[in-house]
Design a protein around this motif. Structure first.
Motif, PDB file in Angstrom:
ATOM      1  N   ARG A 110       5.461 -12.060 -14.669  1.00  0.00           N
ATOM      2  CA  ARG A 110       6.364 -13.132 -15.091  1.00  0.00           C
ATOM      3  C   ARG A 110       7.708 -12.993 -14.351  1.00  0.00           C
ATOM      4  N   GLU A 113       7.205 -14.197 -10.901  1.00  0.00           N
ATOM      5  CA  GLU A 113       7.130 -15.660 -10.852  1.00  0.00           C
ATOM      6  C   GLU A 113       8.506 -16.297 -10.975  1.00  0.00           C
ATOM      7  N   PHE A 114       9.340 -15.659 -11.775  1.00  0.00           N
ATOM      8  CA  PHE A 114      10.694 -16.168 -11.918  1.00  0.00           C
ATOM      9  C   PHE A 114      11.344 -16.338 -10.539  1.00  0.00           C
ATOM     10  N   GLN A 116       9.650 -16.475  -7.697  1.00  0.00           N
ATOM     11  CA  GLN A 116       8.856 -17.337  -6.817  1.00  0.00           C
ATOM     12  C   GLN A 116       9.084 -18.818  -7.078  1.00  0.00           C
ATOM     13  N   THR A 117       9.546 -19.150  -8.279  1.00  0.00           N
ATOM     14  CA  THR A 117       9.735 -20.575  -8.575  1.00  0.00           C
ATOM     15  C   THR A 117      10.986 -21.137  -7.901  1.00  0.00           C
ATOM     16  N   ILE A 118      11.910 -20.237  -7.472  1.00  0.00           N
ATOM     17  CA  ILE A 118      13.120 -20.733  -6.799  1.00  0.00           C
ATOM     18  C   ILE A 118      12.864 -20.729  -5.297  1.00  0.00           C
ATOM     19  N   ASN A 120      13.000 -19.970  -1.638  1.00  0.00           N
ATOM     20  CA  ASN A 120      13.571 -18.802  -0.964  1.00  0.00           C
ATOM     21  C   ASN A 120      14.942 -19.033  -0.386  1.00  0.00           C
ATOM     22  N   ARG A 152       2.825  -9.308  -5.266  1.00  0.00           N
ATOM     23  CA  ARG A 152       1.550  -9.985  -5.526  1.00  0.00           C
ATOM     24  C   ARG A 152       0.413  -9.338  -4.741  1.00  0.00           C
TER      25      ARG A 152
END
Lengths: 277, 515
Positions: A110, A113-114, A116-118, A120, A152
């Protein structure tokens, strides 16, 4: 392994190019009598128009060739160090998540992912803007945006390795769990990490260039992105100011990609596009 | 009583006669950058507002490039011998854009009521004013408490724009809905403002000067990107690039085009002077020898020629050469690295790091900082550039967190208006980047500044300011760099565009287009 790698022509070209760039970066002070910031001649001298200034001069009359050489130092340094830092964050996190599973995995993923959602680049810009652009802050910002894929990858590798028989054997032999992770599992995940790292260096160099292009570079360090950004306003009257650093970025990134490809083929022969050597 | 009478209107008329080839008609497209926040000049006085609203609003006077007052709303004026009474005789038959007659009451309301509340810079000058009265409809008298030499410079359109009393009296100025459709007395009327695109002004048919303005309409075009502005000029979409609309590096290319003219004139009133604040409080910059070394270390002619394409002048001291009472009888700091090294050795400079804070206004200023850093490092000063944005620059300078910091400020024609504020101790106050940020304290000079401002006779003032300049230049409280000139680039068939000390701001009144 070296044999497989060296038989890959693309990879060898990459190595030669990269060694050339590294050589120029290391020996820049020996090759050029003046620093990249020194105003040595009239501004806007075209390439090859004067001895000793093969690539001409920039808006302030500074030697473009010298700027390129010193720029290589910054690009390589930022690329290497930020990749190392990203590995230092991503590998342990991914390894723990993959090996221990359950809530450790949940939490770590999680968290990943936090990030990865923004996007780069947006995150890198924000980080650099907050911490003020210096070589250190840029390197750390790039590391912070590039570690999630590492985590990952390592997690996936560790998950597949830890189910193999030799891990069971090690457990039966009475090895502790951390020891199994460090001595049995991780060493078997090294090859994909190496491949990924070589490509990350290339990405980091691009990121650094983009940041300096936008004026978020270290104002006291000459870099290729800075050169292009500064030349942007005069691109129609002085093409060489943005052309040469652009070529330098292309060559370096290409070399690293070729090497990465070559390593991939050499370390994972069963995945090689040319089949087993 | 010996009065200084200026019946310049007649003189101006005879001057204009031989040049009677002016053609009426046509339009002008001028770039405005950035888009102004508003056009009501009594409320907003930033650069873009003055550029556009300078055609809509007028003041009592205009100034030529030598800063000599010229008639505008006032036809003639007298200053009493004791320097306390300023009497202005206004033009007859002037009308506001909505048709209402303009009278002396409007002037009294503007200066005494409206601008006193809204205009901080004018308020400082109005502090010297005892009373403003209108004996009749075309006469205004300013009575001063004590002589204030620069007062005659206060009647410029951006400093004292005359606003309509019949619209603003008794209303809340900031929220008056007429602010969106400004009413002035100027040569052009407001027609339309399409936000993000253009502001359209049309000819004032009832303008009080016979035959003027020549142009039918003026468009102020909003184009947010510097490169796009250059292209718009190249393609003929716009006719005029006011100073600062394009990057300096584009200037030689654009001026080399056929049929394109440029001028550095039109900034005499503002006289933007650039310098580096040097922190007088702490660090190596607190030592006068270090500050002198910085002056000798910099190759300022190189910057003028290379970074500014030869536009501007190397500064000799705190007063710009176009400002009144400039004196060049001061120590000259020519480029002399050896002298700089000597001074550094003498003070025992040990290589302490010195941070340079560039002005975050684009590539030109960044290159300038790089050139200065290089100059300083060549004499052994350990200088590095701080990176910054506009907010950061404001924060660091106003909180005194810098060693060397680039800046530039307008002088408004007189040392008492735009120069002394940067050097007197009473102007040291944390939180503002427009005052004595360097922290220079010299009580003896403070007294001289104050005395010079209050002298009646121009010769006395000149002598007093010459003395001040001589002394302060030896102290080097800041590193004076350059008198900036922002070239106006325009098509050569646009005539008489820049004829005053504020250039394009009030230029369209006299401008005409040759077919």
């Amino acid at each position: 392994m070296w044999k497989r790698f060296s038989s890959n022509i693309g990879a060898m070209i990459g190595v030669v190019l990269l060694l050339a760039v590294i050589g120029i970066a290391l020996f820049a002070p020996l090759i050029f009598a003046h620093t990249p910031w020194q105003m040595v001649q009239r501004p806007f001298l075209t390439p090859f128009s004067m001895d000793g200034l093969p690539l001409g001069t920039d808006t302030l009359g500074r030697d473009v060739a010298s700027q390129l050489a010193y720029g290589a130092r910054v690009s390589l340094l930022v690329g290497l160090v930020s990749t190392l830092v990203a590995l230092l964050i991503g590998v342990p996190l991914g390894a723990l998540a993959g090996f221990y599973g359950n809530w450790v995995d949940e939490g770590a993923m999680r968290f990943t992912e936090f990030f990865q959602t923004i996007p780069n680049f947006a995150l890198a810009i924000v980080l650099v803007a907050i911490f003020e652009p210096t070589l250190a802050s840029i390197t750390i910002a790039i590391a912070i945006v590039s570690w999630p894929p590492v985590a990952r990858l390592v997690r996936a590798e560790v998950m597949s390795v830890r189910k193999r028989e030799f891990v069971d054997a090690a457990r039966l032999a009475g090895l502790s769990r951390p020891r199994i992770l460090l001595t049995q599992v991780l060493p078997n995940t090294v090859s994909p990490i190496i491949v990924m790292a070589s490509l990350m260096v290339a990405t980091a160099i691009l990121l650094e260039s983009s940041l300096s292009f936008l004026g978020l570079g270290d104002p006291n360090a000459m870099s290729w992105g800075y050169m292009i950004g500064a030349a942007r306003t005069v691109i129609r009257s002085a093409w060489w100011l943005s052309f040469f650093p652009g070529i330098a970025i292309v060559i370096t990134v290409l070399a690293l990609n070729l090497i990465g490809e070559g390593l991939n083929d050499a370390l994972n022969p069963h995945l090689s596009r040319r089949g087993k050597a | 009583m010996n009065t200084l009478r200026a019946t310049t209107f007649l003189i101006a008329a005879t001057f204009a006669a031989p040049l009677a080839a002016q053609q009426s008609g046509g339009r002008l497209d001028i770039v405005v950058q950035p888009e102004p926040p508003g056009l009501m000049m009594g409320l907003v006085q930033n650069g873009p507002t003055q550029l556009v609203a300078g055609d809509i609003y007028e003041s009592l006077l205009r100034y030529n490039s030598d800063l000599e007052p010229q008639p505008s709303l006032a036809e003639s004026w007298e200053i009493s011998d004791d320097g306390l009474t300023y009497t202005f005789h206004l033009h007859d038959g002037v009308k506001w854009h909505d048709g209402e007659p303009f009278t002396a009451d409007d002037v009294v309301f503007s200066a005494d009521v409206f601008l006193r509340e809204t205009h901080a810079r004018l308020r400082a000058s109005l502090a010297y004013v005892e009373s403003i009265t209108a004996p009749d409809d075309t006469t205004v008298v300013f009575q001063l408490k004590e002589p204030f030499g620069p007062f005659i410079n206060a009647f410029e359109a951006g400093t004292m724009p005359i606003v309509p009393k019949h619209i603003y009296e008794g209303t809340d100025y900031a929220t008056n809905e007429m602010n969106a459709t400004p009413i002035g007395t100027g040569p052009f009327k407001f027609d339309e403002w399409v936000k993000g695109s253009y502001i359209h002004l049309v000819k004032n048919e009832d303008y009080y000067l016979e035959g003027k303005p020549y142009l039918d309409e003026v468009f102020y075009r909003v184009i947010p990107d510097a490169a796009a502005r250059a292209v718009a000029f190249e393609t003929g979409e716009v006719d005029v690039l006011p100073g600062g609309s394009v990057e300096n590096w584009d200037v030689p290319r654009l001026t080399a085009m056929e049929g394109v003219c440029s001028t550095g004139a039109g900034w005499e009133f503002f006289a933007p002077l650039s310098w580096m604040w040097m922190n007088n409080r702490e660090g190596p910059t607190s030592d006068v020898r270090f500050r002198q070394a910085v002056m000798y270390a910099m190759d300022r002619n190189f910057v003028k020629d290379v970074v500014w394409n030869g536009f501007g002048k190397v500064a000799t001291g705190p007063v710009a050469s176009s400002t009144n009472f400039y004196s060049d009888d001061v120590t000259q700091y020519d480029y002399n690295p050896d002298k700089a090294k000597e001074l550094l050795a003498e003070m025992g400079y040990g290589g302490e790091a010195v941070r340079i804070l560039p002005l975050p206004y684009g590539e030109t200023w960044q290159r300038w900082a790089e050139a200065v850093r290089q100059n300083l490092s060549e004499v052994g000063i350990n200088a590095e550039i701080d990176s910054t944005d506009v907010a950061g620059w404001n924060e660091k300078t106003s909180q005194w967190d810098y060693d060397l910091a680039f800046t530039y400020l307008y002088q408004y024609g007189d040392p008492a208006l735009g120069v002394s504020r940067n050097y007197v101790a009473s102007q040291i106050s944390k939180g503002s980047p427009w005052n004595n940020v360097e922290g220079y304290e010299n009580p003896e000079l403070d007294e001289k500044w104050a005395a010079a401002a209050g002298m009646v006779n121009a010769e006395d003032r000149a002598a007093a300011y010459a003395e001040i300049q001589k002394e302060i230049v030896d102290d080097v409280p800041v590193a004076w760099l350059q008198e900036l000139e922002f070239p106006t680039i325009y098509r050569c068939n646009v005539k008489d565009l820049v004829t005053t000390a504020i250039g394009v701001n009030d230029g369209p009144r006299d401008a005409w287009v040759e077919e």
